[in-house]
Motif scaffolding. Structure first.
Motif, PDB file in Angstrom:
ATOM      1  N   ALA A 170       0.922  -0.901  -0.246  1.00 26.42           N
ATOM      2  CA  ALA A 170       0.012  -0.007  -0.235  1.00 26.42           C
ATOM      3  C   ALA A 170       0.710   1.458  -0.080  1.00 26.42           C
ATOM      4  CB  ALA A 170      -0.910   0.013   1.091  1.00 26.42           C
ATOM      5  N   ALA A 171       0.203   2.433  -0.566  1.00 24.97           N
ATOM      6  CA  ALA A 171       1.366   3.503  -0.824  1.00 24.97           C
ATOM      7  C   ALA A 171       1.346   4.341   0.124  1.00 24.97           C
ATOM      8  CB  ALA A 171       1.339   4.060  -2.188  1.00 24.97           C
ATOM      9  N   ASN A 172       0.016   4.519   1.042  1.00 25.02           N
ATOM     10  CA  ASN A 172      -0.306   5.242   2.241  1.00 25.02           C
ATOM     11  C   ASN A 172      -1.140   4.803   2.791  1.00 25.02           C
ATOM     12  OD1 ASN A 172      -2.928   5.532   1.578  1.00 25.02           O
ATOM     13  ND2 ASN A 172      -2.241   7.055  -0.624  1.00 25.02           N
ATOM     14  N   GLY A 173      -1.900   5.817   4.216  1.00 21.25           N
ATOM     15  CA  GLY A 173      -3.020   4.958   5.171  1.00 21.25           C
ATOM     16  C   GLY A 173      -3.618   4.343   4.659  1.00 21.25           C
ATOM     17  N   ALA A 226      -3.101   5.713  10.296  1.00 19.79           N
ATOM     18  CA  ALA A 226      -3.583   4.791  10.130  1.00 19.79           C
ATOM     19  C   ALA A 226      -3.955   3.709  11.031  1.00 19.79           C
ATOM     20  CB  ALA A 226      -2.697   4.291   8.657  1.00 19.79           C
ATOM     21  N   THR A 227      -2.649   3.579  11.566  1.00 24.90           N
ATOM     22  CA  THR A 227      -2.279   2.597  12.793  1.00 24.90           C
ATOM     23  C   THR A 227      -3.820   2.816  13.671  1.00 24.90           C
ATOM     24  OG1 THR A 227       0.240   2.769  12.811  1.00 24.90           O
ATOM     25  CG2 THR A 227      -0.770   1.804  14.250  1.00 24.90           C
ATOM     26  N   GLN A 228      -3.641   4.229  14.380  1.00 25.77           N
ATOM     27  CA  GLN A 228      -4.747   4.440  15.317  1.00 25.77           C
ATOM     28  C   GLN A 228      -5.831   3.687  14.575  1.00 25.77           C
ATOM     29  OE1 GLN A 228      -3.705   8.599  16.072  1.00 25.77           O
ATOM     30  NE2 GLN A 228      -5.424   9.099  17.436  1.00 25.77           N
ATOM     31  N   HIS A 229      -6.240   3.568  13.045  1.00 22.46           N
ATOM     32  CA  HIS A 229      -8.009   3.408  13.005  1.00 22.46           C
ATOM     33  C   HIS A 229      -7.585   1.985  13.056  1.00 22.46           C
ATOM     34  CE1 HIS A 229      -9.544   7.214  11.960  1.00 22.46           C
ATOM     35  NE2 HIS A 229      -8.417   7.376  10.574  1.00 22.46           N
ATOM     36  N   LEU A 230      -6.867   1.267  12.688  1.00 24.60           N
ATOM     37  CA  LEU A 230      -6.534  -0.509  12.490  1.00 24.60           C
ATOM     38  C   LEU A 230      -6.821  -0.551  14.164  1.00 24.60           C
ATOM     39  CD1 LEU A 230      -3.718  -1.363  10.178  1.00 24.60           C
ATOM     40  CD2 LEU A 230      -5.945  -1.332  10.104  1.00 24.60           C
ATOM     41  N   MET A 231      -6.374  -0.316  15.237  1.00 23.18           N
ATOM     42  CA  MET A 231      -6.190  -0.153  16.318  1.00 23.18           C
ATOM     43  C   MET A 231      -8.070  -1.100  16.750  1.00 23.18           C
ATOM     44  SD  MET A 231      -3.595  -1.532  16.878  1.00 23.18           S
ATOM     45  CE  MET A 231      -3.466  -1.754  18.753  1.00 23.18           C
ATOM     46  N   GLY A 232      -8.716   0.155  16.181  1.00 22.08           N
ATOM     47  CA  GLY A 232     -10.327  -0.362  15.820  1.00 22.08           C
ATOM     48  C   GLY A 232     -10.561  -1.630  16.182  1.00 22.08           C
ATOM     49  N   LEU A 233     -10.508  -2.621  15.075  1.00 21.97           N
ATOM     50  CA  LEU A 233     -10.596  -3.357  15.100  1.00 21.97           C
ATOM     51  C   LEU A 233     -10.602  -4.749  15.990  1.00 21.97           C
ATOM     52  CD1 LEU A 233      -8.666  -4.520  11.866  1.00 21.97           C
ATOM     53  CD2 LEU A 233     -10.987  -4.417  12.053  1.00 21.97           C
TER      54      LEU A 233
END
Lengths: 356, 248
Positions: free
Chosen positions: B32-35, B64-71
């Motif tokens: 992937a090239a960005n968040g 992006a990591t912050q959003h992924l941690m919502g999973l």
């Protein structure tokens, strides 16, 4: 953060102008200085008497006592005056030194008179003795404090100069660029060794110019070439996202400009304008020559998140200083941001190499 | 094992991919090239590990990591950066593993061996200490195990119910709504420069305000672009709304 805390402590200790009178080295220096003072005081009176060496012993004893008591009072004060300004500390120190001298003088006078140890002070009155000691003490303490203060100022100046040098270097070389280029080279070494080779050469040439101490003038042709080498390196990394348009044919190749005048501006444009955008952007460099004045304009679309422009300002300041060093009031740099376009304008007199 | 490489520079991705292939040819690699793309890839491919660059256009690695941690079951994240003062300070203080570019093969191998999952507290601290992102560019919601991203600039308002926070936003010129996990209070703090609190239960995008109207019963109601009904302004927040309308 613990590291920050540590740094602050260091600064505080650094900024106190007095040396550490709790340390053996400093106290030893006080003893030596005291002894030298005792010699001076013994040698100073012109009416020579036989008792001179006897006097030296007594004067030494008195001065050493004073020196030790003063050192210990400064040592005692050191830990307790940490949070005060240098002015306050100087004030407190000076009066505590005078207080110590008065105390010791009084003590000495009574011991001497009571026990009739010497006739050195038998013919002076109590007040005369005290007045002499306090005057000498006041002058010596003031001189010593002044000396420490000047030494402290000198140390601060050296520190400031060093950090200014470092900042200057950082204004010219952004670590971000260096490490990213290294990463590009590491990657290209595997896939396209010949490109990696070329980029390494470009990088070497650029850094050779960057680390030069002297602020020399180079021809516009050379400056343009260096800038293009820089763009070449960044192109490897950013690919299609970076496009640079040069419209500088109006500028004569033999015009002399400060070395790396354009490169820091290109770097800023890439860092703030191109990199933060997914689609990238375009940098436009236009140059014109009017009334013997070179006008170079650098435009780029500015990023929507203008979180920090500190690095930008540093580069502009640096260029401004270098322009001033060569052209004084005849050159100027200005920047403006309008409708998402960031624009830097440089204006400098046209000078040929022969004219310099 | 499925590994997602996130970096905006093709050369950097290329190098990481070839290093990973050397470590183990069985790795299944995606890029992937960005968040934003990273989150899309995580939604579609569900990788086990994400190698995340920090400084990227569009959406940076930390956000992006912050959003992924919502999973419920987020992938393990290994950060990589060439040079980023603030991020490095943040990583060190949180003891989070990160790789410095150019990345050494041995170092990458070690990071893959003991990559552990970030906890939310660590991540929050990273976000706080990273001065480059004052606020997120997107709000995320988890829907059936994947992440739905809502660009902050498309949002009209946040409304709080008893238990939930709802976000109303534009999608293809139509206002729709979704439930999110953030609280109104934290959103108000994060987006204080673009959003205004008008009531205990409503946070409005400043430039969506159309007009302030006084009802017959004395209540003040705000007309909002894209909403066919007005929102009530509480007396406590009325002066702030007036101030904003005057300055506009």
């Amino acid at each position: 953060m613990p590291t920050e805390q540590l740094k602050q402590d260091n600064n505080e200790q650094e900024s106190l102008f007095l040396p550490n009178f709790c340390s053996f080295k400093v106290v030893f220096a006080v003893l030596i200085m005291g002894e030298l003072l005792a010699f001076i005081l013994t040698l100073a009176p012109l009416n020579v008497e036989q008792q001179r060496w006897n006097d030296l012993a007594l004067i030494s004893l008195f001065i050493q006592w004073n020196g030790l008591m003063c050192s210990s009072s400064l040592c005692f004060l050191r830990a307790r005056t940490k949070k005060y300004s240098n002015k306050t500390v100087a004030f407190i120190s000076y009066f505590s030194l005078l207080f110590m001298i008065i105390l010791l003088s009084e003590f000495t006078f009574y011991v001497m008179i009571e026990n009739k140890i010497t006739d050195l002070i038998s013919d002076v009155s109590h007040w005369e003795f005290l007045f002499h000691n306090v005057s000498i003490g006041a002058i010596i303490s003031a001189l010593a404090l002044r000396y420490f203060y000047i030494q402290h100022q000198w140390r601060l100046k050296i520190q400031a100069e060093n950090s200014a040098k470092l900042k200057l270097l950082q204004a010219r070389i952004r670590p971000h660029f260096l490490f990213n280029s290294m990463n590009s080279i590491a990657s290209l070494t595997r896939t396209k060794p010949e490109v990696a080779e070329r980029i390494t050469e470009d990088l070497a040439e650029l850094f050779r110019m960057l680390i030069r101490e002297d602020n020399e003038l180079i021809s516009w042709a050379r400056e343009k070439e260096l800038s293009q080498r820089y763009i070449d390196i960044e192109k490897q990394r950013l690919g299609e996202r970076l496009s640079v348009q040069w419209q500088v044919d109006d500028i004569p190749d033999d015009a002399m400009v400060p070395a790396l005048l354009i490169q820091p501006l290109l770097e800023n444009a890439i860092f703030h304008g191109i990199e933060p955008e997914i689609k990238g952007g375009e940098i436009k460099v236009t140059g014109t020559l009017t009334h013997n004045q070179l006008i170079i304009v650098l435009q780029n679309t500015s990023s929507t998140n203008t979180a920090h422009r500190k690095g930008n300002k540093m580069a502009l300041d640096n260029i401004n200083k270098r322009l001033y060093a060569h052209f004084h009031g005849q050159a100027l740099i200005a920047c403006q941001e309008k409708d998402d376009v960031y624009c830097v304008t440089l204006s400098l007199p046209y000078q040929k190499k022969s004219a310099l | 094992m499925k590994i997602l490489i996130v970096d905006d520079e093709p050369l950097a991705r290329e190098r990481l991919a070839s290093l990973l292939k050397e470590i183990d040819t069985r790795y299944y690699l995606i890029e992937a090239a960005n968040g934003l793309e990273a989150i899309e890839q995580v939604n579609n491919e569900e990788p086990d590990i994400v190698l995340m660059d920090i400084r990227m256009p569009g959406m940076n690695g930390l956000e992006a990591t912050q959003h992924l941690m919502g999973l419920d079951n987020p992938p393990a994240i290994i950060f990589s950066t060439a040079y980023d003062e603030y991020a490095l300070q943040a990583f060190e203080s949180q003891a989070v593993d990160y790789l410095l570019k150019p990345i050494r093969k041995e170092r990458l191998e070690k990071a893959l061996d003991n990559c552990s999952k970030l906890n939310k507290l660590q991540l929050e601290q990273l976000g706080l200490q990273n001065q480059e992102i004052p606020h997120r560019s997107h709000i995320s919601a988890q829907i059936r195990g994947s992440i739905l991203l809502i660009a902050v600039k498309e949002i009209v308002c946040f409304l709080a119910d008893h238990k939930y926070t709802t976000v109303k936003y534009y999608q293809d010129n139509v206002v729709i709504e979704t439930v999110i996990e953030d609280t109104l209070k934290s959103l108000e703090e994060e987006f204080s420069d673009t959003f205004l609190r008008i009531h205990r239960n409503a946070l409005i995008r400043k430039n969506m305000i159309e007009a302030l109207e006084k009802q017959a019963d004395g209540r003040a109601v705000l007309k909002i672009k894209g909403l066919d009904y007005g929102l009530e302004v509480s007396r406590r927040h009325l002066s702030n709304v007036r101030k904003l309308l005057k300055s506009a």
